[in-house]
Design an enzyme around this catalytic site. Structure first.
Site: not given
Lengths: 498, 306
Positions: A337, A340-342, A498
């Site tokens: 998770s 996933w944001h970067g 993102f």
């Protein structure tokens, strides 16, 4: 184009009017949704291509791959073949995402670890807006077809319109094919009530983004840019302001997206359910970015075994294995998770931080507590509930410092500064206190309205249209005036990156 | 659908009527942009020296003390693109123009209005100077929508109607008067803060665009037989000591090379000129009236001599 850009001010009414006054009539004659879908597809590609037309190639490729994989899964003779087609689609989509989003990060980190120069191996690709969102939506489709939760669609236009539907294309909610695709397969009639509700939700979304988030951003950016010698008051103010900024920004976007979809007769899932009124971290994660959290739960956590061991184990082994599974899967889910944001260590650290907070709750079985809305049926929370909400809010705010920091060094120095009580004086803040009070009042207005309406699907939802009509109208005008007062030039949404 | 459109229109109508009324009222509220634009349209043919630039030009050169007929067309945060636009408008109808004074500050080559915190000022050029930017975007063509704060606009209107206070901040020849700094003025912190504000890391394209604006101004002046005086105005030591050398050199070297290669261009670098002391400054990078009189005398002697 962004929701707060001038181009969108022209684009939305024009699309809306053509869609209902022209295309809907054609759809009525043909008695299918194809004209509506075709028009929405064209409008969505125009919307997306506004950033960079080259991105269209990517989304068209993703659409065709996922559509094709759905058909191939359906036509497969064996379970094994279906699995292969599903995995092929997952790998292709993740490869595209990986190359655009993570390749440079991992190559440069690996090179630094090995002490070699990797500058020639870096691709320096521009990250296509919203790629993480539509890729996950495409993945969910082929996995759901494979799991036989939905039949593969044979309507390529409906599928492409489903994947590129402009309100939720660039920052979600990440919709499931099981709920959204059927809406594209049938003609959508106009509903005045739904459209008005959409307008109200959009108004609240614009208020949160343009008034609250963008005002908080001015000061939060300033505080996070002061890297030399962070102070306790600077970190505290920065953490609180960014905590409110990211919520107002992202939930504001979601409100605009959901409201905008309603204008076209489409219902999107709820993405935020008052997360800052949560009494525990587990409750927070049930209410924050719901579409992503539930995506990870359904497509990663449960396939990994969730929190249930295999039935063949003995009872003593079962409990030990259960705990081990929980620790492993929780850690994996939060790290993914974060990632996933970067591509940044700060996102991974943020994921790990939340995993640590979440683990005790899931190990003791308290993660399913507090499913009902806080202070249900009451105006105010009890002292215990208020303390729980404050505690959760502060824990989340600490996490946002890690998330927002440029790197782990800055995150650590800012958090360490909190212990320096000598630097807690408000006079050390690098901006005018009056401005800070003004910003605080705006945040309080947002939180108060959301507290008051916490059991509704959005803050401006009208339960009884005849009740308090003049007061509601005055409220809408006030929000518009606030938009004029604080709004201005387009500011990008945080989650676009993102 | 008809019901929906009816509801939306009836909701938006009062807002639109109020918006148009405020827009009309705001455009009638006297301000420097409207005044200078009108003045130049009416008197352009009589101007011999035209002063352009940002606040460094606005409060540094006093037309009333110049021998030649001078008008100060500078505005706060005016960037080179707008200097160019104003000159293009004036030079067409001003046969008597002999000098253009263009302040070249530390930030001139790295500053563009779109990146500036005061980006909203661009609307003033669109509305009052006919600057052809964002032709359909009301943010750049409406006082109400383009204003930074509608609350301030309403307050300004009320003050205008009740007290007669306008938004004019300059005298009849476009100069803005400034008082000297107070005796307890904190030069060090003000100088540092202003220098930091003016120090920018920008791409070469911004610098290139600004260079081309100056080169275009230089070409215009050459074509019309007008002398171009590039001036780096004096600043307090507290400010100059905090400047980034490479950014400063970029400006000074560019101006020097222009002056060396063009006979109609002069460059006057007074940034660290010892003739200016504390009493001449309003703040770390702006002169007060006394300092402006000194600088004007220097420029006047040059313009009269040639």
């Amino acid at each position: 184009m962004g929701f707060t850009s001038f181009a969108f001010v022209i684009f939305l009414p024009a699309t809306f009017l053509i869609y209902w006054l022209l295309i809907d009539r054609v759809a009525g004659r043909s008695k299918t949704a194809t004209p509506q879908n075709l028009f929405l597809l064209a409008a969505s590609y125009l919307f997306y291509g506004w950033w960079d037309w080259r991105f269209l190639v990517l989304i068209a490729f993703t659409s065709l791959c996922s559509y094709g994989s759905g058909l191939l899964i359906e036509r497969s003779d064996s379970h094994r073949a279906a699995r292969c087609w599903m995995l092929a689609n997952v790998i292709v989509n993740l490869l595209i995402l990986g190359i655009f989003k993570y390749y440079d990060f991992f190559v440069s980190e690996l090179a630094a670890l090995l002490g070699i120069d990797a500058s020639r191996a870096l691709l320096h690709l521009v990250l296509p807006v919203g790629i993480s969102f539509y890729t996950f939506q495409a993945l969910s489709y082929s996995i759901d077809v494979y799991r036989r939760r939905i039949a593969a669609t044979h309507d390529v236009v409906a599928f492409a319109a489903f994947l590129s539907f402009f309100p939720q294309l660039v920052a979600g909610p990440i919709e499931r094919a099981t709920t959204l695709l059927p809406q594209f397969c049938q003609r959508r009639p106009f509903s005045c009530e739904q459209a008005l509700d959409g307008m109200r939700q959009m108004l609240w979304g614009f208020f949160k983004k343009m008034v609250v988030a963008d005002t908080c951003a001015i000061y939060a950016d300033q505080l996070f840019a002061t890297t030399a010698s962070p102070t306790a008051i600077g970190t505290l103010a920065g953490a609180l302001l960014f905590t409110l900024q990211i919520y107002a920004d992202f939930s504001g976007y979601s409100d605009i997206a959901i409201g905008c979809a309603k204008l076209f007769g489409i219902r999107l899932m709820r993405n935020f359910d008052n997360p800052y009124f949560s009494r525990s971290i587990a409750e927070f994660w049930r209410r924050w970015h719901i579409s992503l959290t539930s995506w990870f739960r359904d497509y990663v956590y449960i396939p990994l075994g969730g929190s249930r061991p295999t039935v063949s184990d003995t009872a003593t082994h079962q409990e030990a294995r259960r705990r081990l599974l929980i620790v492993r899967n929780t850690l994996i889910i939060f790290l993914i998770s974060g990632l996933w944001h970067g591509a940044n260590w700060t996102y991974l650290a943020w994921g790990a931080y939340h995993a640590i907070l979440f683990m005790p709750l899931i190990l003791t079985g308290r993660n399913r507590h507090y499913r009902a809305t806080v202070a249900d049926g009451r105006w105010l929370p009890s002292f215990r509930e208020a303390a729980q909400m404050l505690g959760t809010f502060l824990l989340v705010a600490v996490g946002w410092v890690i998330f927002r920091a440029e790197d782990l060094t800055q995150a650590w120095s800012m958090l360490a500064a909190l212990a320096d009580w000598h630097t807690l004086s408000p006079s050390l803040l690098p901006f005018d206190m009056q401005k800070l009070i003004e910003t605080t009042l705006l945040c309080l207005l947002m939180l108060s309205v959301e507290w008051w309406t916490r059991q509704r699907s959005h803050a401006l939802e009208v339960l009884n249209p005849r009740r308090l009509r003049p007061l509601r109208l005055a409220g809408y005008y006030m929000l518009l005036l606030l938009l004029l007062q604080y709004g201005g030039r387009e500011q990008a949404f945080i989650y676009f990156q993102f | 659908m008809r019901r929906f459109l009816l509801i939306i229109c009836s909701f938006a109508l009062p807002l639109m009527v109020a918006g148009i009324a405020v827009e009309v009222a705001l455009r009638h509220l006297p301000n420097d942009y409207a005044y200078k634009s009108r003045w130049l349209a009416d008197h352009a043919e009589s101007v011999e020296v035209l002063v352009l630039g940002s606040s460094h030009g606005l409060s540094s050169i006093r037309p009333d003390l110049m021998t030649l007929r001078t008008f100060n067309a500078a505005h706060v945060s005016q960037t080179l693109a707008f200097d160019r636009h104003i000159l293009e408008q004036v030079i067409q109808c001003d046969d008597s123009l002999r000098w253009v004074v263009l302040p070249m500050s530390y930030f001139s080559l790295v500053e563009e209005m779109k990146d500036n915190i005061e980006w909203w000022r661009e609307k003033n050029y669109c509305i009052y100077y006919g600057y052809p930017s964002h032709p359909l975007n009301p943010l750049y063509h409406s006082e109400v929508i383009g204003a930074p704060k509608i609350k301030d606009d309403i307050i300004n209107l009320v003050r205008y109607w009740t007290e007669g206070t306008t938004l004019r901040d300059t005298d009849s020849l476009g100069y803005r008067h400034r008082n000297p700094a107070t005796s307890d003025y904190d030069w060090a912190s003000d100088g540092h803060a202003r220098a930091m504000l003016h120090t920018r890391q920008v791409g070469t394209s911004t610098i290139q665009r600004n260079r081309s604006h100056v080169e275009h101004i230089a070409d215009l002046c050459r074509q019309h037989g007008v002398q171009l005086l590039l001036v780096t105005t004096p600043a307090h030591r507290a400010y100059t000591s905090c400047l980034d050398n490479s950014q400063l050199n970029e400006v000074t070297q560019f101006c020097l090379s222009l002056a060396e290669t063009n006979s109609h261009i002069r460059y006057l670098n007074l940034l660290n000129d010892p003739r200016f002391n504390n009493a001449d400054f309003h703040d770390a990078d702006h002169l007060d009236d006394e300092g402006a009189a000194k600088l004007t005398a220097i420029i006047d002697s040059l313009t009269v001599a040639l």
